[in-house]
Structures are given as C-alpha cells and as structure tokens.
Design an enzyme around this catalytic site. Structure first.
Site, short mmCIF file in Angstrom:
data_model
loop_
_atom_site.label_atom_id
_atom_site.label_comp_id
_atom_site.label_asym_id
_atom_site.label_seq_id
_atom_site.Cartn_x
_atom_site.Cartn_y
_atom_site.Cartn_z
N GLY A 7 0.86 -1.19 0.00
CA GLY A 7 0.00 0.00 0.00
C GLY A 7 0.89 1.24 0.00
N VAL A 11 -1.02 6.15 4.46
CA VAL A 11 -0.49 5.44 5.63
C VAL A 11 0.74 4.62 5.24
CG1 VAL A 11 -0.97 3.73 7.43
CG2 VAL A 11 -2.74 5.35 6.77
N GLY A 12 0.64 3.89 4.12
CA GLY A 12 1.75 3.04 3.68
C GLY A 12 3.00 3.85 3.40
N ASP A 32 2.09 -1.43 -4.60
CA ASP A 32 0.73 -0.88 -4.73
C ASP A 32 0.12 -1.40 -6.03
OD1 ASP A 32 -0.77 1.57 -3.15
OD2 ASP A 32 -1.49 1.32 -5.21
N ARG A 88 -15.44 2.56 10.73
CA ARG A 88 -14.41 1.67 10.17
C ARG A 88 -15.05 0.37 9.70
NH1 ARG A 88 -12.09 3.65 15.05
NH2 ARG A 88 -10.28 5.01 14.72
N ASN A 95 -12.68 -4.08 1.98
CA ASN A 95 -11.32 -4.35 2.44
C ASN A 95 -11.02 -5.83 2.74
OD1 ASN A 95 -10.88 -1.69 2.06
ND2 ASN A 95 -10.52 -1.15 4.20
N ASN A 120 -8.38 -1.37 7.88
CA ASN A 120 -9.60 -1.36 8.70
C ASN A 120 -10.73 -2.16 8.07
OD1 ASN A 120 -9.28 0.09 11.14
ND2 ASN A 120 -9.03 1.99 9.97
N HIS A 175 -10.18 -1.64 17.93
CA HIS A 175 -9.86 -0.31 17.37
C HIS A 175 -11.16 0.30 16.82
CE1 HIS A 175 -7.65 2.87 15.49
NE2 HIS A 175 -7.89 2.48 14.26
C1 LMR Z 1 -7.34 5.84 12.55
O1 LMR Z 1 -7.71 5.58 13.70
O2 LMR Z 1 -6.82 6.92 12.23
C2 LMR Z 1 -7.52 4.82 11.47
O3 LMR Z 1 -8.13 3.68 11.97
C3 LMR Z 1 -8.27 5.35 10.30
C4 LMR Z 1 -9.69 5.76 10.61
O4 LMR Z 1 -10.49 5.76 9.67
O5 LMR Z 1 -10.01 6.14 11.74
#
Ligand code: LMR
Length: 312
Positions: A7, A11-12, A32, A88, A95, A120, A175
């Site tokens: 990726g 982020v990647g 990618d 998410r 995903n 996510n 998360h």
């Molecule tokens: C974050 O916490 O920043 C990531 O999981 C991306 C998101 O969409 O919150």
C-alpha cells in the site's frame, strides 16, 4: 534485513518513510496496485536518502510480489480509507477481499515474514489475514493500540502542559468506539494521572481518544496517516531491533483475558519473534466489562466476515 510495505497510499508511504529514516532495513519494498504510484514514492524516498542520511534502499513496484520475496517483516496497509459519516466497520465489504488477496501474495513469497496489519476494520482484518496466512498467531498481528494510545497521550500532554514523552498509558480492546483507555494504568513519569487531572477533564480526553480517528476523518475528509504510519513503523522497529517493547497490539487471544479465537488489543512484548508474550494485567470489574463489550463489538463484525464466505 528486507521489509515490505503493501500500500503506497498515505499510511503506507508514511510508514515506509519512517522505516527508511530509522534505517530499519537494508532493502525496503513498497507495493501498490496503482500503476506507478509505489515506484514514484519509492524513488522519491530514495532521493531523500542523501539529505536525510539513510542507507535503506527504497524501491516501489506495481503489484509485483516477486520483488518482495524473502521479506522478514511485512506491513499491510491496503484497502480503502473511510470518508466522513462512515464507521471503520463499513469498510469490511471492500477491504476483506483486498486483505485476503494481499496476504496470499505476501505469504507466497515471504512465508516466514512477521506480518503487521493496518487495514480497517482493524481487528477483523487482522483475523482475516490470520485465517488466510495460516501461520502462528505470534507472527501475525495488528497495529492500533500504539496509535490509539499515542492519541490519548498527546491529548493528556496538551492538557497537562507536559512533554508527550513523559506520558505512559495503556489502552485495550478493539480499534473502534468501544476501545478501553485505562486511567489506572496511565502515569506521568510514574505519577498516577488521576493525581494531576480532575475526573471530568480526564473523561473528556478518554471520549476524544475513542473517536480520535473520526475527528481526523471529519477534518480531512479521509483517514489519518502521520500517526498511523509512525505507529506501525514503531512496531517494526521493536521487532527488527529486538527491543522487547511493551505495546498494546491487536493480538490473537487463546484463553487470555478469558477470551478465545478473537483478535483484540492487549499489552504484549514485541521482539524479534513477533509477539513474545501477551501480558495479562489485572482489570477491575468495570474495566473487564468494558473489554468484554469491546470484544462483543469486534465479534459482531467477525460474523459479517464469516457471512461473506470468502475465507476457507
Ligand atoms: C485511525 O484511527 O486513524 C484509522 O483507523 C483510520 C480511521 O479511519 O479512523
């Protein structure tokens, strides 16, 4: 040492840039699917090497996993980020398939790699990658707790007007909005945070932390990248340098905290073997209830994954 980041999105590429700057690898491959994107970012990072003084040879490739062969650590950031108004969990339909096929490609060329998932919905994508990779769970885990704890620590540092370096904190669970920041395990250079801040302010910071990702999505129209990329790179560093760091990591539970067959954020020791120990801290009744609630929320998304029927 060879490391791959899958990726080349925000982020990647941020994660790859941190890995290069820390000189964690001799060779760093970025992959990618978008034609030329990883090549361009890799070339750009390599051209920063003489300025930022690193030797890590960065190279990007378009979907060519043969270039990743023999990687010792792989970070998977593939998948769509969310947009304002999305949770998410809304990303699972797109995903899950992406994470599955990326994991298959990674495993085919680097069967012994330690794999860190960043995509996510994090806990369930990590579970999907584990089911796909069919490898020991200490070698496949997810990044979220380092990021969520960093947000919590940054907010506390700002509120208390102290260095973020001096805030130590623990946060557990999924998360998502049910994550569990733990004030009983939060200190400022050893001083209990509860001695330094009143309950209402602390609760406001805890709430802000839980929705920290969403706050950024609303500000930018897409997900965050600086802190997520840096968090994943910090985990890579702990592994590559065998640092035995204690981080909250999305780990596979097999009886720990009374839970089985689920990936959830818990404190672990990270070193050259990946997760070297899952640490079972003592939780009081209400902390345990919050952790269970968070696990239930992760399980409901695991059910969605199961119903998609895409993983054997
Ligand atoms: C974050 O916490 O920043 C990531 O999981 C991306 C998101 O969409 O919150």
């Amino acid at each position: 040492m060879k490391i791959t980041v899958v990726g080349a999105g925000n982020v990647g590429s941020t994660c790859a840039n941190c890995i290069a700057q820390k000189e964690l690898a001799k060779e760093l491959i970025i992959v990618d699917i978008k034609d030329g994107l990883a090549e361009g970012k890799g070339l750009d990072m390599w051209q920063a090497a003489p300025i930022n003084y690193y030797n890590t040879k960065v190279k990007g490739v378009t979907n060519d996993y043969t270039a990743t062969a023999g990687s010792e650590v792989v970070v998977i950031t593939s998948g769509l980020p969310r947009k304002p108004g999305m949770s998410r969990d809304d990303l699972i339909a797109t995903n899950a398939g992406i994470v599955k096929s990326v994991t298959e490609n990674v495993i085919a060329h680097s069967p012994n790699a330690i794999i860190i998932i960043v995509s996510n919905p994090l806990d369930v994508m990590t579970y999907a990658a584990y089911l796909t990779a069919k490898k020991a769970s200490n070698k496949i885990f997810g990044m979220a707790g380092v990021l969520d704890t960093a947000r919590y620590r940054a907010f506390l540092a700002e509120e208390l007007d102290v260095s973020p370096k001096d805030i130590q904190a623990l946060l557990m669970g999924g998360h998502g909005d049910t994550m569990v920041p733990l004030p009983r395990y939060t200190t400022v250079s050893g001083i209990p945070v509860t001695d330094l801040i009143d309950e209402d302010r602390l609760n406001a910071i805890i709430e802000r932390t839980k929705f920290g990702g969403g706050e950024l999505v609303n500000l930018m129209g897409t997900s965050a990248w600086y802190a997520p990329g840096a968090a994943a790179a910090q985990m890579v560093e702990a592994i590559v340098r065998d640092q035995k760091r204690i981080f909250p990591v999305c780990a596979y539970l097999n009886g720990e905290y009374g839970m089985k067959d689920i990936y959830l954020g818990v404190p672990v020791k990270l070193g050259k073997n990946g997760i070297e120990e899952i640490i079972e801290v003592k939780l009081n009744e209400s902390e345990m209830a919050m952790l269970k609630d968070s696990a239930e929320s992760v399980k409901s998304i695991m059910k969605v994954l199961d119903d998609m029927n895409i993983i054997d």
